[in-house]
Motif scaffolding. Structure first.
Motif, PDB file in Angstrom:
ATOM      1  N   ILE A  28      12.937   5.133  -2.725  1.00 52.92           N
ATOM      2  CA  ILE A  28      12.812   4.094  -1.708  1.00 52.92           C
ATOM      3  C   ILE A  28      13.435   2.812  -2.247  1.00 52.92           C
ATOM      4  N   HIS A  29      14.325   2.265  -1.454  1.00 50.97           N
ATOM      5  CA  HIS A  29      15.088   1.113  -1.906  1.00 50.97           C
ATOM      6  C   HIS A  29      14.166  -0.051  -2.259  1.00 50.97           C
ATOM      7  N   SER A  30      14.481  -0.702  -3.344  1.00 46.10           N
ATOM      8  CA  SER A  30      13.644  -1.811  -3.811  1.00 46.10           C
ATOM      9  C   SER A  30      13.667  -2.998  -2.851  1.00 46.10           C
ATOM     10  N   SER A  31      14.634  -3.047  -1.959  1.00 49.42           N
ATOM     11  CA  SER A  31      14.721  -4.171  -1.018  1.00 49.42           C
ATOM     12  C   SER A  31      13.793  -4.000   0.184  1.00 49.42           C
ATOM     13  N   TYR A  32      13.153  -2.845   0.303  1.00 51.63           N
ATOM     14  CA  TYR A  32      12.265  -2.596   1.443  1.00 51.63           C
ATOM     15  C   TYR A  32      10.961  -3.349   1.267  1.00 51.63           C
ATOM     16  N   SER A  33      10.527  -4.028   2.319  1.00 52.88           N
ATOM     17  CA  SER A  33       9.179  -4.584   2.315  1.00 52.88           C
ATOM     18  C   SER A  33       8.187  -3.432   2.385  1.00 52.88           C
ATOM     19  N   LYS A  34       7.008  -3.654   1.846  1.00 49.29           N
ATOM     20  CA  LYS A  34       6.001  -2.597   1.784  1.00 49.29           C
ATOM     21  C   LYS A  34       4.661  -3.147   2.251  1.00 49.29           C
ATOM     22  N   GLU A  44      -5.956   3.082  17.455  1.00 45.97           N
ATOM     23  CA  GLU A  44      -4.555   3.090  17.081  1.00 45.97           C
ATOM     24  C   GLU A  44      -4.393   2.573  15.643  1.00 45.97           C
ATOM     25  N   ARG A  45      -3.304   2.973  15.053  1.00 52.61           N
ATOM     26  CA  ARG A  45      -2.987   2.474  13.716  1.00 52.61           C
ATOM     27  C   ARG A  45      -2.703   0.978  13.785  1.00 52.61           C
ATOM     28  N   GLU A  46      -3.181   0.245  12.794  1.00 52.45           N
ATOM     29  CA  GLU A  46      -2.957  -1.191  12.781  1.00 52.45           C
ATOM     30  C   GLU A  46      -2.467  -1.647  11.414  1.00 52.45           C
ATOM     31  N   GLY A  47      -1.651  -2.686  11.424  1.00 52.21           N
ATOM     32  CA  GLY A  47      -1.172  -3.253  10.180  1.00 52.21           C
ATOM     33  C   GLY A  47      -2.268  -4.045   9.506  1.00 52.21           C
ATOM     34  N   VAL A  48      -2.301  -3.976   8.188  1.00 49.42           N
ATOM     35  CA  VAL A  48      -3.335  -4.664   7.412  1.00 49.42           C
ATOM     36  C   VAL A  48      -2.729  -5.750   6.544  1.00 49.42           C
ATOM     37  N   ALA A  49      -1.736  -5.387   5.756  1.00 54.81           N
ATOM     38  CA  ALA A  49      -1.135  -6.345   4.832  1.00 54.81           C
ATOM     39  C   ALA A  49       0.284  -5.912   4.514  1.00 54.81           C
ATOM     40  N   ARG A  50       1.089  -6.883   4.175  1.00 51.93           N
ATOM     41  CA  ARG A  50       2.497  -6.623   3.899  1.00 51.93           C
ATOM     42  C   ARG A  50       2.952  -7.555   2.787  1.00 51.93           C
ATOM     43  N   ILE A  51       3.873  -7.061   1.954  1.00 54.50           N
ATOM     44  CA  ILE A  51       4.465  -7.900   0.922  1.00 54.50           C
ATOM     45  C   ILE A  51       5.976  -7.702   0.965  1.00 54.50           C
ATOM     46  N   ASP A  52       6.674  -8.811   1.008  1.00 53.56           N
ATOM     47  CA  ASP A  52       8.125  -8.787   1.084  1.00 53.56           C
ATOM     48  C   ASP A  52       8.747  -8.822  -0.309  1.00 53.56           C
ATOM     49  N   VAL A  53      10.059  -8.646  -0.342  1.00 51.27           N
ATOM     50  CA  VAL A  53      10.764  -8.589  -1.612  1.00 51.27           C
ATOM     51  C   VAL A  53      10.585  -9.902  -2.391  1.00 51.27           C
ATOM     52  N   ASP A  54      10.532 -11.017  -1.663  1.00 49.16           N
ATOM     53  CA  ASP A  54      10.387 -12.306  -2.335  1.00 49.16           C
ATOM     54  C   ASP A  54       8.946 -12.605  -2.732  1.00 49.16           C
ATOM     55  N   TYR A  94      -3.028   3.815   4.876  1.00 48.79           N
ATOM     56  CA  TYR A  94      -1.712   4.330   4.568  1.00 48.79           C
ATOM     57  C   TYR A  94      -0.845   3.219   3.988  1.00 48.79           C
ATOM     58  N   CYS A  95      -0.045   3.551   3.008  1.00 51.83           N
ATOM     59  CA  CYS A  95       0.970   2.601   2.582  1.00 51.83           C
ATOM     60  C   CYS A  95       2.299   3.010   3.221  1.00 51.83           C
ATOM     61  N   ALA A  96       3.155   2.026   3.404  1.00 52.90           N
ATOM     62  CA  ALA A  96       4.412   2.240   4.090  1.00 52.90           C
ATOM     63  C   ALA A  96       5.481   1.336   3.502  1.00 52.90           C
ATOM     64  N   ALA A  97       6.708   1.795   3.633  1.00 53.48           N
ATOM     65  CA  ALA A  97       7.864   0.992   3.224  1.00 53.48           C
ATOM     66  C   ALA A  97       8.913   1.150   4.300  1.00 53.48           C
ATOM     67  N   ALA A  98       9.615   0.071   4.601  1.00 54.04           N
ATOM     68  CA  ALA A  98      10.592   0.146   5.679  1.00 54.04           C
ATOM     69  C   ALA A  98      11.743  -0.807   5.445  1.00 54.04           C
ATOM     70  N   GLU A  99      12.860  -0.403   6.047  1.00 55.20           N
ATOM     71  CA  GLU A  99      14.082  -1.189   5.951  1.00 55.20           C
ATOM     72  C   GLU A  99      13.892  -2.548   6.608  1.00 55.20           C
ATOM     73  N   ARG A 100      13.247  -2.559   7.767  1.00 54.99           N
ATOM     74  CA  ARG A 100      13.024  -3.817   8.495  1.00 54.99           C
ATOM     75  C   ARG A 100      11.643  -3.793   9.125  1.00 54.99           C
ATOM     76  N   TRP A 104       4.229  -5.929  12.713  1.00 54.48           N
ATOM     77  CA  TRP A 104       3.738  -4.688  12.119  1.00 54.48           C
ATOM     78  C   TRP A 104       4.513  -3.470  12.617  1.00 54.48           C
ATOM     79  N   VAL A 105       5.659  -3.714  13.231  1.00 57.75           N
ATOM     80  CA  VAL A 105       6.496  -2.618  13.706  1.00 57.75           C
ATOM     81  C   VAL A 105       7.627  -2.400  12.708  1.00 57.75           C
ATOM     82  N   LEU A 106       7.846  -1.154  12.356  1.00 58.02           N
ATOM     83  CA  LEU A 106       8.842  -0.816  11.349  1.00 58.02           C
ATOM     84  C   LEU A 106      10.114  -0.309  12.021  1.00 58.02           C
ATOM     85  N   PHE A 107      11.264  -0.713  11.483  1.00 55.15           N
ATOM     86  CA  PHE A 107      12.546  -0.293  12.025  1.00 55.15           C
ATOM     87  C   PHE A 107      13.409   0.279  10.910  1.00 55.15           C
ATOM     88  N   GLY A 108      14.389   1.088  11.338  1.00 57.38           N
ATOM     89  CA  GLY A 108      15.295   1.672  10.362  1.00 57.38           C
ATOM     90  C   GLY A 108      14.593   2.738   9.551  1.00 57.38           C
TER      91      GLY A 108
END
Length: 122
Positions: A28-34, A44-54, A94-100, A104-108
Motif C-alpha cells: 500500500i502506497h505510503s502516500s495513502y491516508s489511512k 451502516e459503517r461509519e468513519g471514526v478517525a483518519r490520519i493523513d500523510v502530513d 476496520y482499518c482502511a487506506a485509500a488513494e483519496r 469519510w468516502v474513499l476514492f480510487g
C-alpha cells in the motif's frame, strides 16, 4: 492477498481503554491516508478517525476527545487508542487506506482489513 491486519479488539467495561493496531502492507502506497471505520450490527459503517500523510488527523464527533489515531511508519502500523469507552462504541472496527478521501468516502484504490471486534458493556 491480505493488505491490512487489525488486532487489539476485545471486551471491556464502560470507561475502559483499548488500543487497536493495524499492520499495513508495504504494497500500500505510503502516500495513502489511512483511518479507522466501525460498523455496529444493523447500522451502516461509519468513519471514526483518519490520519493523513502530513500527520493531520480527523475524528468523528462521537469520538473526539476520547479516541486518538497515530502511526509508526517504521513499523508500518496504524493505531487507535480508545479511552472512556461507551457501550455505543461496540462495533467491528476496520482499518482502511485509500488513494483519496472526501470526508469519510474513499476514492480510487482503497484497501480494507478484515476487522476486529470491540464490545463495551455497561
Amino acid at each position: 492477498q491480505v493488505q491490512l491486519v487489525e488486532s487489539g479488539g476485545g471486551s471491556v467495561q464502560a470507561g475502559g481503554t483499548l488500543r487497536l493496531s493495524c499492520v499495513v502492507s508495504t504494497y500500500i502506497h505510503s502516500s495513502y491516508s489511512k483511518g479507522w471505520f466501525r460498523q455496529a450490527p444493523g447500522k451502516e459503517r461509519e468513519g471514526v478517525a483518519r490520519i493523513d500523510v502530513d500527520g493531520s488527523t480527523s475524528y468523528a464527533d462521537s469520538v473526539k476527545g476520547r479516541f486518538t489515531i497515530s502511526r509508526n511508519n517504521a513499523k508500518n502500523t496504524l493505531y487507535l487508542e480508545m479511552n472512556s469507552l461507551k457501550p455505543e462504541d461496540t462495533a467491528m472496527y476496520y482499518c482502511a487506506a485509500a488513494e483519496r478521501w472526501m470526508g469519510w468516502v474513499l476514492f480510487g484504490y482503497n484497501y480494507w482489513g478484515q476487522g476486529t471486534q470491540v464490545t463495551v458493556s455497561s
